[in-house]
Design a protein around this motif. Structure first.
Motif, short mmCIF file in Angstrom:
data_model
loop_
_atom_site.label_atom_id
_atom_site.label_comp_id
_atom_site.label_asym_id
_atom_site.label_seq_id
_atom_site.Cartn_x
_atom_site.Cartn_y
_atom_site.Cartn_z
N GLY A 140 19.74 23.55 31.18
CA GLY A 140 19.47 23.61 29.75
C GLY A 140 20.67 24.18 29.02
N ASN A 141 20.62 24.17 27.68
CA ASN A 141 21.72 24.67 26.87
C ASN A 141 21.17 25.10 25.51
N ARG A 142 22.06 25.62 24.65
CA ARG A 142 21.65 26.05 23.31
C ARG A 142 22.60 25.45 22.28
N LEU A 143 22.09 25.28 21.07
CA LEU A 143 22.87 24.71 19.97
C LEU A 143 23.36 25.85 19.08
N VAL A 144 24.68 25.84 18.79
CA VAL A 144 25.25 26.92 17.99
C VAL A 144 26.15 26.36 16.89
N LEU A 145 26.39 27.19 15.90
CA LEU A 145 27.31 26.86 14.80
C LEU A 145 28.60 27.64 15.04
N ILE A 146 29.73 26.94 14.97
CA ILE A 146 31.02 27.59 15.22
C ILE A 146 31.95 27.42 14.03
N ALA B 72 21.94 18.02 16.65
CA ALA B 72 22.38 18.59 15.37
C ALA B 72 21.61 17.98 14.20
N LYS B 73 21.44 16.67 14.23
CA LYS B 73 20.70 16.01 13.16
C LYS B 73 19.26 16.51 13.11
N ALA B 74 18.65 16.66 14.27
CA ALA B 74 17.27 17.17 14.32
C ALA B 74 17.19 18.57 13.72
N ALA B 75 18.15 19.43 14.06
CA ALA B 75 18.14 20.79 13.54
C ALA B 75 18.37 20.83 12.03
N LEU B 76 19.36 20.08 11.57
CA LEU B 76 19.66 20.07 10.13
C LEU B 76 18.52 19.46 9.33
N THR B 77 17.85 18.47 9.90
CA THR B 77 16.69 17.87 9.23
C THR B 77 15.55 18.87 9.17
N ASN B 78 15.29 19.54 10.27
CA ASN B 78 14.22 20.54 10.32
C ASN B 78 14.47 21.67 9.33
N ALA C 263 15.55 27.96 18.21
CA ALA C 263 15.19 27.06 19.31
C ALA C 263 14.14 26.04 18.90
N ASP C 264 13.33 26.38 17.92
CA ASP C 264 12.27 25.44 17.50
C ASP C 264 12.75 24.46 16.43
N SER C 265 14.05 24.47 16.12
CA SER C 265 14.56 23.54 15.10
C SER C 265 15.11 22.25 15.70
N TYR C 266 15.16 22.15 17.01
CA TYR C 266 15.67 20.93 17.66
C TYR C 266 14.97 20.77 19.00
N PRO C 267 14.94 19.56 19.55
CA PRO C 267 14.30 19.35 20.86
C PRO C 267 15.02 20.15 21.95
N ALA C 268 14.28 20.54 22.95
CA ALA C 268 14.88 21.28 24.06
C ALA C 268 16.03 20.48 24.66
N ILE C 269 17.16 21.16 24.87
CA ILE C 269 18.33 20.50 25.45
C ILE C 269 18.17 20.50 26.98
N ILE C 270 18.11 19.30 27.53
CA ILE C 270 17.88 19.14 28.97
C ILE C 270 18.94 18.22 29.55
N TYR C 271 19.53 18.63 30.67
CA TYR C 271 20.51 17.82 31.39
C TYR C 271 19.85 17.23 32.64
N PRO C 272 19.45 15.96 32.59
CA PRO C 272 18.90 15.34 33.80
C PRO C 272 20.01 14.79 34.68
N VAL C 273 19.74 14.70 35.98
CA VAL C 273 20.70 14.18 36.95
C VAL C 273 19.99 13.17 37.85
N ALA C 274 20.72 12.17 38.31
CA ALA C 274 20.15 11.19 39.24
C ALA C 274 21.28 10.43 39.93
N GLN C 275 20.98 9.90 41.10
CA GLN C 275 21.90 8.97 41.75
C GLN C 275 21.73 7.60 41.10
N THR C 276 22.83 6.89 41.00
CA THR C 276 22.78 5.55 40.42
C THR C 276 22.27 4.55 41.46
N ALA C 277 21.77 3.43 40.96
CA ALA C 277 21.23 2.41 41.85
C ALA C 277 22.31 1.71 42.67
#
Length: 276
Positions: free
Chosen positions: A120-126, A167-173, A226-240
């Motif tokens: 997971g990760n977090r969204l920040v303003l820099i 970012a768009k989700a957060a700014l919209t929210n 954290a409630d201003s944007y969807p949870a940031i999730i990094y999925p992983v998988a092997q390719t076909a």
């Protein structure tokens, strides 16, 4: 003593000659007949740009432990997914959001049984470090336009790059999307957005917390709720289409506590639980 027995027959001469030729040919061809595993290509991991520093360290750790190398390629998740769709020789894909992994899954381009949510990760303003100062980010109280003035805000392309979508989700929210959109610098990846701010070409940027940690030219001036944007999730998988024999082993290592300690050092969090 049989005098003739002391001399090889014509048949024996032919047999000896053939045996010698076979041995010589075998010596010449030995390198070409080496086990296939010795010449196997290392697995190629295509991963979201935000993972560059941490994943490079994880790959080096894996090589030290096993002696096996891993190839790495970084870009926006959207670009990598499209490359895999065009048969890029990737063995493992790590996306910065669920959407692009779903995109490949719907096209049967990953091995479903290998898919997992990795981080997971977090969204920040820099802001550039020389002009950075804290700012409030709350619904109804986010003076981003006043802070920007005539300058611009950099983030990923909101229609495709995961950080831009978050970012768009957060700014919209937060009720400021319509006002901020004309001032956006739509970068091709989160690292490109980070560079715009680090070089002072944009006054503000929206990136992941992990990216802000690796660039000394920027400073986090606030974190998005954290409630201003969807949870940031990094999925992983092997390719076909992946064929590297070591891909499964490296995927298992990515999920290990040892690898997570490296990811944690760079600011990643455990993958948030998904609903449903």
């Amino acid at each position: 003593m049989n005098f003739l027995a002391a001399f090889p027959t014509r048949r024996n001469l032919i047999a000896a000659t053939l045996a010698g030729a076979v041995l010589a040919f075998g010596a010449i061809m030995a390198p070409a007949l080496a086990p296939a595993a010795a010449n196997a290509q290392p697995p190629l991991v295509m991963a979201a740009a935000s993972m560059k520093d941490s994943l490079e360290e994880v790959a080096k750790l894996y090589e030290r432990k096993t002696g096996n190398k891993v190839g790495l390629s970084f870009a926006a998740s959207s670009a990598l997914a499209k490359q895999i769709e065009q048969q890029a020789p990737a063995d493992i894909f790590i996306s910065a959001d669920l959407d692009w992994m779903d995109y490949l899954a719907k096209r049967d381009l990953i091995k479903p049984a290998t898919r997992a949510n990795l981080l997971g990760n977090r969204l920040v303003l820099i802001a550039p470090k020389p002009v950075a100062s804290p700012i409030t980010i709350e619904k109804g109280n986010f003076p981003v336009l006043q802070r920007l003035g005539d300058s611009r805000l950099a983030t990923g392309e909101p229609n495709s790059v995961p950080v831009g979508k978050y970012a768009k989700a957060a700014l919209t929210n937060l009720g400021v999307w319509d006002q901020v959109e004309p001032k956006l610098v739509r970068a091709e990846s989160v690292r490109s957005a980070l560079a715009f701010v680090s070089r002072g070409e944009a006054l503000l940027g929206i990136v992941y917390e992990t990216d802000a940690k690796v660039d000394k030219g920027v400073e986090v001036i606030s974190a998005f709720p954290a409630d201003s944007y969807p949870a940031i999730i990094y999925p992983v998988a092997q390719t076909a289409i992946g064929k590297a024999p070591d891909a499964e082993a490296f995927l298992a290592f990515l999920k290990s506590p040892e690898a997570f300690e490296v990811f944690k050092k760079y600011g990643f969090t455990p993958a948030p639980a998904t609903q449903g």
